[in-house]
Design a protein around this motif. Sequence first.
Motif, PDB file in Angstrom:
ATOM      1  N   ASP A   6       0.861  -1.184   0.000  1.00 27.57           N
ATOM      2  CA  ASP A   6       0.000   0.000   0.000  1.00 27.57           C
ATOM      3  C   ASP A   6       0.905   1.245   0.000  1.00 27.57           C
ATOM      4  O   ASP A   6       1.403   1.674   1.043  1.00 27.57           O
ATOM      5  N   ALA A   7       1.095   1.805  -1.201  1.00 24.30           N
ATOM      6  CA  ALA A   7       2.056   2.908  -1.363  1.00 24.30           C
ATOM      7  C   ALA A   7       1.668   4.118  -0.527  1.00 24.30           C
ATOM      8  O   ALA A   7       2.524   4.832   0.010  1.00 24.30           O
ATOM      9  N   GLU A   8       0.360   4.354  -0.399  1.00 25.91           N
ATOM     10  CA  GLU A   8      -0.100   5.524   0.352  1.00 25.91           C
ATOM     11  C   GLU A   8       0.283   5.387   1.835  1.00 25.91           C
ATOM     12  O   GLU A   8       0.752   6.334   2.462  1.00 25.91           O
ATOM     13  N   LYS A   9       0.109   4.170   2.360  1.00 27.87           N
ATOM     14  CA  LYS A   9       0.448   3.936   3.760  1.00 27.87           C
ATOM     15  C   LYS A   9       1.949   4.145   3.978  1.00 27.87           C
ATOM     16  O   LYS A   9       2.379   4.760   4.964  1.00 27.87           O
ATOM     17  N   ILE A  10       2.748   3.631   3.033  1.00 27.16           N
ATOM     18  CA  ILE A  10       4.207   3.768   3.153  1.00 27.16           C
ATOM     19  C   ILE A  10       4.615   5.238   3.089  1.00 27.16           C
ATOM     20  O   ILE A  10       5.459   5.702   3.861  1.00 27.16           O
ATOM     21  N   GLU A  11       3.958   5.990   2.195  1.00 28.11           N
ATOM     22  CA  GLU A  11       4.265   7.436   2.106  1.00 28.11           C
ATOM     23  C   GLU A  11       3.984   8.141   3.424  1.00 28.11           C
ATOM     24  O   GLU A  11       4.774   8.960   3.894  1.00 28.11           O
ATOM     25  N   ARG A  12       2.861   7.800   4.020  1.00 28.60           N
ATOM     26  CA  ARG A  12       2.503   8.419   5.302  1.00 28.60           C
ATOM     27  C   ARG A  12       3.541   8.060   6.364  1.00 28.60           C
ATOM     28  O   ARG A  12       3.974   8.921   7.136  1.00 28.60           O
ATOM     29  N   LEU A  13       3.951   6.800   6.397  1.00 29.62           N
ATOM     30  CA  LEU A  13       4.955   6.382   7.384  1.00 29.62           C
ATOM     31  C   LEU A  13       6.284   7.081   7.125  1.00 29.62           C
ATOM     32  O   LEU A  13       6.972   7.507   8.058  1.00 29.62           O
ATOM     33  N   GLN A  14       6.644   7.205   5.844  1.00 32.07           N
ATOM     34  CA  GLN A  14       7.913   7.873   5.510  1.00 32.07           C
ATOM     35  C   GLN A  14       7.905   9.325   5.973  1.00 32.07           C
ATOM     36  O   GLN A  14       8.933   9.870   6.353  1.00 32.07           O
ATOM     37  N   SER A  15       6.705   9.938   5.943  1.00 33.16           N
ATOM     38  CA  SER A  15       6.659  11.338   6.378  1.00 33.16           C
ATOM     39  C   SER A  15       6.394  11.447   7.887  1.00 33.16           C
ATOM     40  O   SER A  15       6.051  12.517   8.400  1.00 33.16           O
TER      41      SER A  15
END
Length: 410
Positions: A6-15
């Motif tokens: 889930d790319a969106e979840k990973i983006e949120r975690l990265q930020s």
Amino acid sequence: TCVDIDAEKIERLQSGEIPIVEAGLDDVVADAVAAGRLRFVTDPRQAAAQAEIVFLCVPTPQDEDGSADLSYIEAAAGEIASSLQVGAIVVNKSTVPVGSVRVVEQVLQRPDVEVVSNPEFLREGTAVFDFLHPDRVVIGGDDLDAANTVAGLYTPLDTEMLVTDAASAETIKYAANGFLAMKISFVNAVAAMCEAVGADVADVVEGIGSDHRIGRAFLNPGPGWGGSCFPKDSRALVSIAADHGYDFSMMRGVIEVNDEQRIRMVGKVAQAVGREIVGEQPLAGVSIGALGLTFKAGTDDLRESPSLAILEQLADAGAAITAYDPTAVGELDRIQQHRLARLQLAESALDVAHGADVVLILTEWHEFKDLDMADVASAMRGKAIVDTRNLLDPLAVKSAGLTYDGVGRR
Ligand code: UDX
């Protein structure tokens, strides 16, 4: 390295955004990221190629018949199969039916890779604490070296380490959740008995819980157990046993008591307003102010929430419901997905009392304990409080001119 497709979840975690409500998790993640020990990526193959140990932590939702759906874990294993290093260890962290280590081995088709089971016993909302202070760590596998390597990861936690075969480790997870669900169903049944004989469940629980063979934990009566684990795992336990020719009648009874508990709570609401649950729309014209939607306090999780199940039954009986939950404010969409299209959400706990015939406590959020009962009484149309969590002080409720009904309380 944490991977999710889930790319969106990973983006949120990265930020730096943590997508779940969990005390202390923000700091743990921020510290590890800053120290360069933690990163979030979307490519399972690349991550697997760099790892000595790979944990499979995907969900195992429930199929229609109560059995666990293994498609996620099979897909994850299949995705990484050809990328794994020679001698890598794959660890099943997901709650999977007995025999799933074999399923993963078959998907991987990698005789040079060991698969072990390492069930988790973390509670939502306190998972960080539970991880750092485990009662035990269980590791199951046929290869002792691989099991010991995984056990070595937990050495700093200084806890009891139990190394078993894979089937036993997988069974431990289900049996632990099944037993805890049984304790709660037992105390809910005892609470019903207390009401019948005029005993007080709080005293009864203290009296039995101080016997160390019984233990005080998980003996709090309530609206029935829910969440992402107990309902799914107790049904899976029945289904796995049946698949292997054993009728786990005790576990079926535990589930039945839990279903009855929700119905009993609906009955309490009806009784509080002088109605009975018979015929069409028996609660037509009744206005209910509901406090709490999540399956327990300290989380924003609505999965298998007893609160939603009870409110659905009340709505089907014709009641008009206004609800408040501190973590579900502004999330009407998510709640409506849970088939409660007619539910109104309030902005605060006190708001649900406005015009209500009965105020119904469903989740044990601490802020509900602090409600000023005189304010509640003057906002209400009726005067009934039904407290499915035994959260409030009955005397304080009654001295505000309201009626009180808890679970198994005198
Ligand atoms: C549970 C297990 O505790 C955990 O070990 C496992 O890994 C996952 O499932 P969780 O689902 O987060 O954890 O919730 P938990 O705190 O165990 O509560 C489960 C349900 O039982 C909730 O609905 C809770 O309100 C209810 N409960 C719990 C009671 O009604 N009474 C109790 O005494 C304890």
